[in-house]
Design a protein around this motif. Structure first.
Motif, mmCIF file in Angstrom:
data_model
loop_
_atom_site.group_PDB
_atom_site.id
_atom_site.type_symbol
_atom_site.label_atom_id
_atom_site.label_comp_id
_atom_site.label_asym_id
_atom_site.label_seq_id
_atom_site.Cartn_x
_atom_site.Cartn_y
_atom_site.Cartn_z
ATOM 1 N N VAL A 46 -10.609 -10.988 -7.804
ATOM 2 C CA VAL A 46 -9.786 -10.389 -8.612
ATOM 3 C C VAL A 46 -8.907 -10.734 -9.368
ATOM 4 C CG1 VAL A 46 -7.679 -8.168 -7.910
ATOM 5 C CG2 VAL A 46 -9.920 -7.833 -6.795
ATOM 6 N N GLY A 47 -8.333 -11.656 -7.913
ATOM 7 C CA GLY A 47 -6.896 -12.649 -9.170
ATOM 8 C C GLY A 47 -5.331 -11.921 -8.343
ATOM 9 N N LEU A 48 -4.863 -12.574 -9.403
ATOM 10 C CA LEU A 48 -3.768 -11.898 -9.203
ATOM 11 C C LEU A 48 -2.644 -10.002 -9.798
ATOM 12 C CD1 LEU A 48 -1.071 -14.571 -10.052
ATOM 13 C CD2 LEU A 48 -2.333 -14.502 -8.347
ATOM 14 N N GLY A 49 -3.657 -9.692 -10.754
ATOM 15 C CA GLY A 49 -3.424 -7.924 -10.833
ATOM 16 C C GLY A 49 -2.400 -8.785 -11.912
ATOM 17 N N GLN A 50 -2.014 -7.189 -11.876
ATOM 18 C CA GLN A 50 -1.007 -6.397 -12.249
ATOM 19 C C GLN A 50 0.327 -6.817 -11.707
ATOM 20 O OE1 GLN A 50 -3.933 -4.452 -13.827
ATOM 21 N NE2 GLN A 50 -4.093 -5.474 -15.381
ATOM 22 N N SER A 51 -0.012 -6.371 -10.980
ATOM 23 C CA SER A 51 1.470 -5.963 -9.483
ATOM 24 C C SER A 51 0.386 -6.187 -8.476
ATOM 25 C CB SER A 51 1.927 -4.517 -9.185
ATOM 26 O OG SER A 51 1.993 -4.348 -10.704
ATOM 27 N N ARG A 52 1.158 -6.823 -7.393
ATOM 28 C CA ARG A 52 0.239 -6.834 -6.079
ATOM 29 C C ARG A 52 1.746 -7.276 -4.814
ATOM 30 N NH1 ARG A 52 0.891 -10.471 -9.367
ATOM 31 N NH2 ARG A 52 2.018 -12.290 -9.395
ATOM 32 N N GLY A 53 1.291 -7.112 -3.383
ATOM 33 C CA GLY A 53 2.130 -6.735 -2.559
ATOM 34 C C GLY A 53 1.577 -5.824 -1.407
ATOM 35 N N TYR A 54 2.752 -6.202 -0.210
ATOM 36 C CA TYR A 54 2.220 -5.261 0.864
ATOM 37 C C TYR A 54 2.312 -3.633 0.434
ATOM 38 C CZ TYR A 54 0.481 -9.409 3.782
ATOM 39 O OH TYR A 54 -0.781 -9.985 4.202
ATOM 40 N N LEU A 55 1.207 -2.869 1.066
ATOM 41 C CA LEU A 55 1.662 -1.356 1.440
ATOM 42 C C LEU A 55 0.906 -0.712 2.300
ATOM 43 C CD1 LEU A 55 0.140 -0.558 -2.465
ATOM 44 C CD2 LEU A 55 2.649 -0.095 -1.867
ATOM 45 N N HIS A 56 1.396 0.017 3.068
ATOM 46 C CA HIS A 56 0.984 0.670 4.120
ATOM 47 C C HIS A 56 0.014 1.923 3.583
ATOM 48 C CE1 HIS A 56 2.766 -1.532 7.395
ATOM 49 N NE2 HIS A 56 4.321 -1.655 7.017
ATOM 50 N N VAL A 57 -0.816 1.840 3.526
ATOM 51 C CA VAL A 57 -2.137 2.951 3.531
ATOM 52 C C VAL A 57 -2.486 3.754 4.074
ATOM 53 C CG1 VAL A 57 -4.369 2.794 1.778
ATOM 54 C CG2 VAL A 57 -2.620 1.124 1.476
ATOM 55 N N LEU A 111 11.568 7.851 0.499
ATOM 56 C CA LEU A 111 12.369 6.977 -1.056
ATOM 57 C C LEU A 111 11.140 5.878 -1.086
ATOM 58 C CD1 LEU A 111 15.824 6.672 -1.270
ATOM 59 C CD2 LEU A 111 14.743 8.624 -2.570
ATOM 60 N N SER A 112 10.468 5.214 0.170
ATOM 61 C CA SER A 112 9.087 3.944 -0.742
ATOM 62 C C SER A 112 7.704 4.657 -0.004
ATOM 63 C CB SER A 112 9.361 3.021 0.393
ATOM 64 O OG SER A 112 9.393 3.034 1.158
ATOM 65 N N ASN A 113 7.432 6.086 -0.257
ATOM 66 C CA ASN A 113 5.987 6.811 -0.003
ATOM 67 C C ASN A 113 5.722 7.048 -1.221
ATOM 68 O OD1 ASN A 113 6.332 5.440 2.819
ATOM 69 N ND2 ASN A 113 6.796 8.171 2.817
ATOM 70 N N PHE A 114 4.818 7.212 -1.167
ATOM 71 C CA PHE A 114 3.873 7.866 -2.990
ATOM 72 C C PHE A 114 2.864 8.433 -2.750
ATOM 73 C CE2 PHE A 114 3.759 3.397 -3.170
ATOM 74 C CZ PHE A 114 2.560 3.005 -4.123
ATOM 75 N N GLU A 115 1.935 9.381 -3.168
ATOM 76 C CA GLU A 115 0.777 9.668 -2.722
ATOM 77 C C GLU A 115 -0.514 8.938 -4.140
ATOM 78 O OE1 GLU A 115 0.391 13.102 -1.633
ATOM 79 O OE2 GLU A 115 1.446 12.894 -0.006
ATOM 80 N N VAL A 116 -1.659 8.786 -3.821
ATOM 81 C CA VAL A 116 -3.142 9.086 -4.897
ATOM 82 C C VAL A 116 -3.795 9.686 -4.992
ATOM 83 C CG1 VAL A 116 -4.541 7.689 -5.894
ATOM 84 C CG2 VAL A 116 -1.695 6.662 -5.526
ATOM 85 N N ARG A 117 -3.625 10.651 -5.561
ATOM 86 C CA ARG A 117 -4.988 11.182 -5.173
ATOM 87 C C ARG A 117 -6.106 11.195 -6.109
ATOM 88 N NH1 ARG A 117 -6.254 17.116 -3.495
ATOM 89 N NH2 ARG A 117 -8.259 17.801 -4.803
ATOM 90 N N THR A 118 -7.204 10.773 -6.114
ATOM 91 C CA THR A 118 -8.221 10.279 -6.926
ATOM 92 C C THR A 118 -8.542 11.343 -7.788
ATOM 93 O OG1 THR A 118 -9.917 10.812 -5.350
ATOM 94 C CG2 THR A 118 -9.417 7.927 -5.739
ATOM 95 N N ARG A 119 -9.537 11.105 -8.569
ATOM 96 C CA ARG A 119 -10.529 11.974 -9.607
ATOM 97 C C ARG A 119 -11.061 13.171 -8.676
ATOM 98 N NH1 ARG A 119 -14.120 9.578 -15.028
ATOM 99 N NH2 ARG A 119 -15.965 9.018 -13.548
ATOM 100 N N GLY A 132 12.608 0.534 -4.614
ATOM 101 C CA GLY A 132 12.136 -0.413 -5.767
ATOM 102 C C GLY A 132 11.095 -0.515 -5.986
ATOM 103 N N ASP A 133 10.866 -1.363 -4.711
ATOM 104 C CA ASP A 133 8.873 -1.083 -5.086
ATOM 105 C C ASP A 133 7.985 -0.116 -5.004
ATOM 106 O OD1 ASP A 133 9.524 -4.129 -4.321
ATOM 107 O OD2 ASP A 133 8.221 -4.582 -2.920
ATOM 108 N N ALA A 134 8.562 0.919 -4.268
ATOM 109 C CA ALA A 134 7.395 2.523 -5.013
ATOM 110 C C ALA A 134 7.805 2.767 -6.328
ATOM 111 C CB ALA A 134 8.113 3.200 -3.487
ATOM 112 N N ASN A 135 8.982 2.568 -6.632
ATOM 113 C CA ASN A 135 8.924 2.931 -7.955
ATOM 114 C C ASN A 135 8.105 1.846 -9.158
ATOM 115 O OD1 ASN A 135 10.451 5.177 -7.862
ATOM 116 N ND2 ASN A 135 12.153 3.748 -7.703
ATOM 117 N N MET A 136 7.940 0.720 -8.155
ATOM 118 C CA MET A 136 7.262 -0.346 -9.432
ATOM 119 C C MET A 136 5.985 0.027 -8.841
ATOM 120 S SD MET A 136 5.117 -3.564 -9.172
ATOM 121 C CE MET A 136 5.364 -3.953 -7.537
#
Length: 193
Positions: A46-57, A111-119, A132-136
């Protein structure tokens, strides 16, 4: 064959595809393609990608939050145990996904929470280390969730142009056939007078 047969064969769709003459709604409907199979990749692949870091999923509705090393690469969010793991990761497909903040009246903790809903309808709750990380992450993911990419739009436009040309050619051929029929019938009437 005849000149008309040669003309019809010259109108064949490129690459052996045949187009049907549907209504305007059929022309504007995006082409549905089967989702390609994506094999698990290692973090080295995968490599470095466009963004990287820890997330609680957390997979909704009832999954437990798990801290994952996340790498955003094109239209996939790859999840790994850590940045130095050798195990293949899993991914969340972002193509046509919805990425949203959790709510408009969020507490400081949310403020650091967000959601993803796949197609396909799978939902995930994600938590970054800060707002700030969540917004990024949200901005970066939204760049990869477009309903159609620019190339897909151009491909579809090209197909629509081809369909329009085929429809125009078919109308011209029909008019020519009618004119020939009228010409034949009028010649026959002139002989009888």
């Amino acid at each position: 064959g005849t000149e008309a047969d040669q003309f019809r064969s010259s109108l064949a769709a490129p690459q052996g595809r045949m187009f049907t003459m549907g209504g305007s709604r059929d022309l504007m409907r995006p082409e549905e393609r089967p989702e390609p199979v994506v094999h698990p990749l290692t973090i080295q692949q995968v490599g470095l990608g466009q963004s990287r870091g820890y997330l609680h999923v957390r997979e909704l509705p009832d999954g437990a939050p798990i801290k994952k090393w996340a790498v955003l690469l094109e239209d996939k969010l790859w999840l790994f145990e850590s940045p130095d793991t050798q195990r293949p990761g899993q991914h969340i497909p972002l193509d046509k996904a919805l990425v949203n903040e959790v709510g408009s009246s969020r507490s400081a903790d949310q403020l650091s929470n967000f959601e993803v809903r796949t197609r396909k309808g799978k939902s995930y709750s994600l938590k970054a280390k800060s707002s700030g990380d969540a917004n990024m992450w949200i901005r970066a993911m939204k760049q990869h969730t477009a309903k159609e990419t620019e190339n897909q739009i151009m491909d579809r436009a090209e197909r629509l142009i081809c369909l329009g040309e085929l429809a125009s050619a078919a109308r011209i051929m029909e008019q020519a056939r009618r004119l020939r029929k009228i010409a034949r019938s009028s010649r026959g009437q002139g002989d009888c007078v």
